[in-house]
Write an enzyme that holds these catalytic residues in place. Structure first.
Site, PDB file in Angstrom:
ATOM      1  N   ASP A  53       0.903  -1.127  -0.188  1.00  0.00           N
ATOM      2  CA  ASP A  53       0.006  -0.002  -0.054  1.00  0.00           C
ATOM      3  C   ASP A  53       0.767   1.174  -0.101  1.00  0.00           C
ATOM      4  O   ASP A  53       1.940   1.171   0.197  1.00  0.00           O
ATOM      5  CB  ASP A  53      -0.786   0.034   1.300  1.00  0.00           C
ATOM      6  CG  ASP A  53      -1.909  -0.900   1.023  1.00  0.00           C
ATOM      7  OD1 ASP A  53      -2.386  -1.454  -0.104  1.00  0.00           O
ATOM      8  OD2 ASP A  53      -2.540  -1.305   2.218  1.00  0.00           O
ATOM      9  N   TYR A 111       6.933 -10.160   7.075  1.00  0.00           N
ATOM     10  CA  TYR A 111       7.023  -8.634   7.031  1.00  0.00           C
ATOM     11  C   TYR A 111       7.426  -8.175   8.451  1.00  0.00           C
ATOM     12  O   TYR A 111       7.498  -9.010   9.405  1.00  0.00           O
ATOM     13  CB  TYR A 111       5.471  -8.163   6.906  1.00  0.00           C
ATOM     14  CG  TYR A 111       4.958  -8.140   5.658  1.00  0.00           C
ATOM     15  CD1 TYR A 111       4.922  -7.169   4.892  1.00  0.00           C
ATOM     16  CD2 TYR A 111       4.148  -9.424   5.215  1.00  0.00           C
ATOM     17  CE1 TYR A 111       4.073  -7.031   3.676  1.00  0.00           C
ATOM     18  CE2 TYR A 111       3.601  -9.472   4.105  1.00  0.00           C
ATOM     19  CZ  TYR A 111       3.501  -8.163   3.246  1.00  0.00           C
ATOM     20  OH  TYR A 111       2.962  -8.255   1.921  1.00  0.00           O
TER      21      TYR A 111
END
Length: 248
Positions: A53, A111
């Site tokens: 994003d 992540y």
């Protein structure tokens, strides 16, 4: 035609995410622009392991593309390093099997979320970490993370905009690294992640570290399969990094 696999990193601060969008600067658009120049006006589509994003960074994003240019992978890497903007880096480019697929071939991802715990805001880290000047009990965060490990339906921990039919994912591990007195890194490893899942998990664990929610609250939220049952906010994007993508 040869298929190439590339590992790239990028500073997400100046992009409206990875995926091409109309009238917006994106990672995919910048790379495909460079490839189009190399191929004398011919469009070359790239495929990534997944989207990131706006404001989210990558240390080890993986892409693939096909090319009929008669040059080595090493020359491809050097050319793309020069032709793409300063906030994108091509770490490696290698020839790959014709059936290699950057998205569908993944078996796991990592992540990391970086939290700066300084009392005074550091303007130089504002795009690369979350400023969190509050006390955190790391032991409580670790305890809360334990109920998230394993295979679960993570409906309560993803955005309502998630397009996936199945919200079942497996979290292999959640690790906490205190790099120094001011920096906390939370590392998530799993077989896949839903839209906003890591950021929501991070917000949840920060609340646990503040004593706002308990492991029991998190377990109840998992079982409820309803985002509205979870009071924790979604952590902002700038602290999130796609760290690594694994393949068989």
């Amino acid at each position: 035609m040869t298929r190439y696999k590339a590992i790239i990193s990028y500073d997400g601060s100046g992009f409206y995410g990875y995926q091409i969008q109309p009238n917006a600067r994106t990672v995919q658009a910048e790379i495909e622009k460079a490839l189009k120049k190399m191929h004398k006006g011919k469009n070359v589509r790239i495929t990534a392991s997944g989207r990131t994003d706006t404001g989210v960074h990558a240390k080890g994003q993986v892409i693939h593309f096909d090319s009929d240019l008669d040059i080595t992978a090493d020359k491809f890497q050097k050319a793309l390093q020069v032709m793409t903007p300063f906030d994108i880096s091509f770490l490696t480019v290698d020839e790959a099997p014709a059936d290699f697929h950057a998205r569908f071939g993944t078996v796991g991802k990592e992540y990391r979320y970086i939290v700066k715990r300084t009392k005074i805001f550091d303007p130089f880290s504002r795009n690369f970490a979350l400023h969190y000047p509050y006390e955190l009990d790391i032991a409580k965060m670790k305890l809360a993370s334990e109920c998230l490990i394993g295979e679960h339906d993570f409906t309560s921990f993803c955005s309502a905009r998630t397009e996936r039919d199945s919200k079942v994912r497996t979290l292999y591990s959640i690790d906490f690294y205190e790099e120094d007195e001011e920096t906390l890194v939370i590392a998530f490893q799993g077989n896949g992640f839903l839209y906003n899942m890591v950021r929501i998990l991070t917000g949840t664990l920060l609340d646990a570290g503040q004593g706002r929610i308990s492991s029991e609250d998190i377990t109840e939220a998992l079982l409820a399969r309803d985002r509205q049952k979870l009071i924790s906010k979604t952590a902002p994007p700038q602290g999130l990094y796609l760290w690594r993508v694994d393949y068989e």
